[in-house]
Write a protein that holds these residues in place. Structure first.
Motif: not given
Length: 175
Positions: A119, A149, A130
């Motif tokens: 990323n 994440d 992404t």
């Protein structure tokens, strides 16, 4: 939504000291496959000309170079592993080839670290893509997949906002 999916194979060695497996405490290796699933950050209609989210070579070029030239055949060790000091003292030229992790270099941790690194590369290239998920096949019967994440689940043993996995360079350690 389109996903660009890229697979790369790499060889590695690691050892796990904190867990309960004495077998994994000795350095050993795997031939692993890493599969990255990339998505457009802001999906749009295909343009009628090139009809691509991004040319494959641009989307995967830096990532494949990083895997091939820095992760492949790297030794993965925890930042508190005594072997790090041994390499620093006895073979400093080889110490650069050690991928250093916060805690044991498990496949779960590696998936998050490498997703974070990917990323950073994508953000440095303008942020059009992404990484939506990443998979690492450690053996033909064991695969780890992570989506989300990676920075939200990585260990925080020290306040280091610019760890190697958060820099868009070819580093694999902070030593």
């Amino acid at each position: 939504m389109f996903e660009l999916v890229f697979t790369r194979r790499f060889s590695m060695a690691h050892r796990l000291l904190a867990g309960e497996s004495e077998r994994c405490a000795l350095p050993h290796g795997h031939n692993e496959y890493i599969r990255a699933h990339l998505r457009a950050t802001n999906p749009t209609v295909l343009d009628g000309r090139t009809n691509m989210v991004m040319p494959f070579q641009r989307a995967k070029g830096v990532w494949h170079g990083f895997i091939d030239n820095h992760v492949d055949h790297a030794l993965q060790l925890a930042e508190d592993d005594p072997l790090l000091a041994w390499f620093a003292l006895n073979e400093p030229q080889r110490a650069r080839r050690i991928l250093v992790t916060p805690g044991d270099p498990t496949t779960e941790l590696l998936a998050c670290l490498l997703m974070a690194k990917l990323n950073t590369f994508l953000a440095a290239d303008g942020g059009a893509l992404t990484c939506a998920s990443i998979e690492i096949e450690e053996t033909p019967t064991n695969t780890v997949r992570y989506s989300g994440d990676p920075l939200a689940v990585l260990p925080r043993p020290r306040p280091a906002p610019r760890c190697w996995w958060r820099r868009a360079d070819m580093t694999i350690s902070d030593t």
